[in-house]
Design a protein around this motif. Structure first.
Motif, PDB file in Angstrom:
ATOM      1  N   VAL A   1       0.029  -3.049  -6.077  1.00 11.05           N
ATOM      2  CA  VAL A   1       0.142  -1.830  -5.287  1.00 11.05           C
ATOM      3  C   VAL A   1      -1.257  -1.308  -5.010  1.00 11.05           C
ATOM      4  N   GLY A   2      -1.540  -1.048  -3.744  1.00 13.61           N
ATOM      5  CA  GLY A   2      -2.784  -0.400  -3.342  1.00 13.61           C
ATOM      6  C   GLY A   2      -2.507   1.076  -3.150  1.00 13.61           C
ATOM      7  N   VAL A   3      -3.011   1.900  -4.049  1.00 18.55           N
ATOM      8  CA  VAL A   3      -2.823   3.343  -3.945  1.00 18.55           C
ATOM      9  C   VAL A   3      -3.922   3.888  -3.038  1.00 18.55           C
ATOM     10  N   VAL A   4      -3.520   4.498  -1.937  1.00 19.26           N
ATOM     11  CA  VAL A   4      -4.471   5.002  -0.952  1.00 19.26           C
ATOM     12  C   VAL A   4      -5.220   6.200  -1.536  1.00 19.26           C
TER      13      VAL A   4
ATOM     14  N   GLN B   1      -6.878   1.670  -2.681  1.00 19.19           N
ATOM     15  CA  GLN B   1      -7.128   1.326  -1.283  1.00 19.19           C
ATOM     16  C   GLN B   1      -7.940   2.489  -0.735  1.00 19.19           C
ATOM     17  N   VAL B   2      -9.217   2.259  -0.516  1.00 18.99           N
ATOM     18  CA  VAL B   2     -10.167   3.323  -0.200  1.00 18.99           C
ATOM     19  C   VAL B   2      -9.916   3.953   1.168  1.00 18.99           C
ATOM     20  N   THR B   3      -9.481   3.159   2.139  1.00 18.73           N
ATOM     21  CA  THR B   3      -9.265   3.664   3.496  1.00 18.73           C
ATOM     22  C   THR B   3      -7.816   3.420   3.913  1.00 18.73           C
ATOM     23  N   LEU B   4      -7.457   3.918   5.079  1.00 18.31           N
ATOM     24  CA  LEU B   4      -6.117   3.642   5.603  1.00 18.31           C
ATOM     25  C   LEU B   4      -5.994   2.182   6.017  1.00 18.31           C
TER      26      LEU B   4
ATOM     27  N   ILE C   1      10.440   4.463  -1.664  1.00 13.34           N
ATOM     28  CA  ILE C   1       9.313   3.783  -2.324  1.00 13.34           C
ATOM     29  C   ILE C   1       9.843   2.776  -3.341  1.00 13.34           C
ATOM     30  N   LEU C   2      10.807   3.206  -4.149  1.00 17.49           N
ATOM     31  CA  LEU C   2      11.367   2.303  -5.164  1.00 17.49           C
ATOM     32  C   LEU C   2      12.027   1.089  -4.514  1.00 17.49           C
ATOM     33  N   ASN C   3      12.676   1.280  -3.372  1.00 17.95           N
ATOM     34  CA  ASN C   3      13.292   0.176  -2.659  1.00 17.95           C
ATOM     35  C   ASN C   3      12.243  -0.819  -2.169  1.00 17.95           C
ATOM     36  N   ILE C   4      11.143  -0.317  -1.630  1.00 18.28           N
ATOM     37  CA  ILE C   4      10.078  -1.205  -1.148  1.00 18.28           C
ATOM     38  C   ILE C   4       9.497  -2.018  -2.302  1.00 18.28           C
TER      39      ILE C   4
ATOM     40  N   ALA D   1       0.862  -1.188   0.000  1.00 19.89           N
ATOM     41  CA  ALA D   1       0.000   0.000   0.000  1.00 19.89           C
ATOM     42  C   ALA D   1       0.893   1.231   0.000  1.00 19.89           C
ATOM     43  N   ILE D   2       0.513   2.213  -0.818  1.00 21.76           N
ATOM     44  CA  ILE D   2       1.323   3.430  -0.926  1.00 21.76           C
ATOM     45  C   ILE D   2       0.421   4.650  -0.868  1.00 21.76           C
ATOM     46  N   SER D   3       0.756   5.563   0.039  1.00 22.86           N
ATOM     47  CA  SER D   3       0.014   6.820   0.114  1.00 22.86           C
ATOM     48  C   SER D   3       0.833   7.980  -0.428  1.00 22.86           C
ATOM     49  N   SER D   4       2.103   7.776  -0.628  1.00 20.85           N
ATOM     50  CA  SER D   4       2.970   8.852  -1.105  1.00 20.85           C
ATOM     51  C   SER D   4       2.697   9.180  -2.566  1.00 20.85           C
ATOM     52  N   ASP D   5       2.668  10.470  -2.865  1.00 17.62           N
ATOM     53  CA  ASP D   5       2.551  10.855  -4.272  1.00 17.62           C
ATOM     54  C   ASP D   5       3.886  11.355  -4.803  1.00 17.62           C
TER      55      ASP D   5
END
Length: 158
Positions: A32-35, A70-73, A17-20, A7-11
């Protein structure tokens, strides 16, 4: 092939992020779940990039097989649907506000034998510092008006 969820919330795509994503792709097929914008703006600033754009960015990162919202946290909805073998996240969520979300992930994964893999925090990377560097960029009146329009759509008015 094993299923992996990130899951990623960063824009702001940075080395952390690339390492993960890179570590996750070594374990299997990465989703990837984009929050969502709403979920992110509930606990921090409105994302610089809207959800549709962030999804497109992550769809084009090497090692990512699929992108979902990903709709929620909470990871619960996506984890119950996908039942991944692994969830990969940075190790910076063990304490603090995200520790409850982390525990929920651990509990859900235990239902089907999934595992949480925590990647060591990438030293020298700070999304907050990068955001501060960008403040000059989104300080123009036109960009601030656009951000205000998005904010009014995402958060109720007082």
């Amino acid at each position: 092939m094993k299923k992996v969820y990130v899951a990623i919330s960063s824009d702001i795509v940075h080395d952390g992020i690339l390492n993960i994503v890179s570590q996750a792709s070594k374990l299997g097929e990465v989703t990837v779940g984009v929050v969502s914008d709403e979920a992110i703006s509930a606990y921090k600033r409105v994302p610089l990039l809207d959800l549709k754009t962030r999804k497109r960015v992550y769809e084009n990162i090497k090692g990512v097989s699929r992108v979902v919202e990903q709709v929620t946290l909470s990871y619960k909805e996506n984890l119950l649907e996908l039942k991944p073998d692994y969830v990969v996240h940075g190790d910076d969520w063990r304490a603090g506000a995200q520790s409850a979300v982390r525990q929920e992930v651990v509990d859900l994964l235990s239902e089907w034998g999934g595992k949480l893999v925590e990647v060591p925090y990438t030293k020298g990377i700070s999304a907050s510092a990068l955001e501060n560097d960008l403040k000059a960029f989104y300080g123009s009146p036109d960009l601030r008006r656009g951000l205000l329009r998005r904010l009014l759509k995402l958060k109720p008015c007082l």
